[in-house]
Design an enzyme around this catalytic site. Sequence first.
Site, short mmCIF file in Angstrom:
data_model
loop_
_atom_site.label_atom_id
_atom_site.label_comp_id
_atom_site.label_asym_id
_atom_site.label_seq_id
_atom_site.Cartn_x
_atom_site.Cartn_y
_atom_site.Cartn_z
N GLY A 46 0.84 -1.20 0.00
CA GLY A 46 0.00 0.00 0.00
C GLY A 46 0.87 1.23 0.00
O GLY A 46 2.02 1.20 0.45
N GLN A 51 3.15 9.97 1.03
CA GLN A 51 4.42 9.23 1.09
C GLN A 51 5.31 9.49 -0.12
O GLN A 51 6.49 9.15 -0.11
CB GLN A 51 4.17 7.72 1.19
CG GLN A 51 3.52 7.32 2.49
CD GLN A 51 3.40 5.83 2.59
OE1 GLN A 51 2.45 5.25 2.11
NE2 GLN A 51 4.40 5.18 3.16
N CYS A 92 6.14 0.23 7.52
CA CYS A 92 5.74 1.32 6.64
C CYS A 92 6.95 1.74 5.81
O CYS A 92 8.05 1.87 6.35
CB CYS A 92 5.25 2.49 7.48
SG CYS A 92 4.78 3.93 6.51
N LEU A 93 6.73 1.95 4.51
CA LEU A 93 7.84 2.35 3.62
C LEU A 93 8.44 3.68 4.04
O LEU A 93 9.59 3.96 3.75
CB LEU A 93 7.36 2.41 2.17
CG LEU A 93 6.89 1.07 1.57
CD1 LEU A 93 6.29 1.29 0.20
CD2 LEU A 93 8.03 0.08 1.50
N HIS A 135 -4.25 1.56 7.55
CA HIS A 135 -2.90 2.12 7.61
C HIS A 135 -2.75 3.27 6.60
O HIS A 135 -2.26 4.35 6.93
CB HIS A 135 -1.89 1.00 7.34
CG HIS A 135 -0.46 1.42 7.31
ND1 HIS A 135 0.48 0.96 8.20
CD2 HIS A 135 0.21 2.27 6.49
CE1 HIS A 135 1.66 1.51 7.93
NE2 HIS A 135 1.52 2.31 6.89
NI NI Z 1 2.75 3.54 5.74
#
Ligand code: NI
Length: 176
Positions: A46, A51, A92-93, A135
């Site tokens: 995701g 981001q 999380c990236l 998320h």
């Molecule tokens: Ni994330």
Amino acid sequence: MAILPIVKYPAPVLKRRAEEIKKVTKEIRRLIDNMAETMYDAPGVGLAAPQVGESLRLIVVDPTGEEAKELIALVNPEVIAGEGEIIGEEGCLSVPGVRCDVKRWAKVKVKGYDPFKEKMVEIEAKDLLARIFQHEIDHLNGLIFLDRLGRVKRELYKRRYLKHLKELEKKSNNSK
Ligand code: NI
């Protein structure tokens, strides 16, 4: 299509409420394609627009993590119902090197505009997909998964992460 750089926490764009998208323009469609490519490349399941540095209410999701297998894109997504509670591990990236258990709704109903179907949709999700939606939608509200922990754990994980991030930055400076 292009792979976009992923913004790391604590960048300000990850801490603010993202803007609603009024119209799905050509630029938004290009962003969706690039976000999908960036997610598969990472690899991740995701990705939310903040981001990649865009403060917009847009997410891409694929619980398989396999190129275009079950790709979902949602514009202005919202969790409109939640049921049950479940604890599961998340990462999380934008928060590299950290994984921890987070409590979430076990099942959710998510509403948003589907840019592929070109209409509003409601999706009922459980298991991994439900967790990913929660998320990613959190990202649109300026929250990361560590914000879902209790105060003590949250501070501990954030401190540990910031230390780890400094080390990563030092390493990449040395290799320049
Ligand atoms: Ni994330």
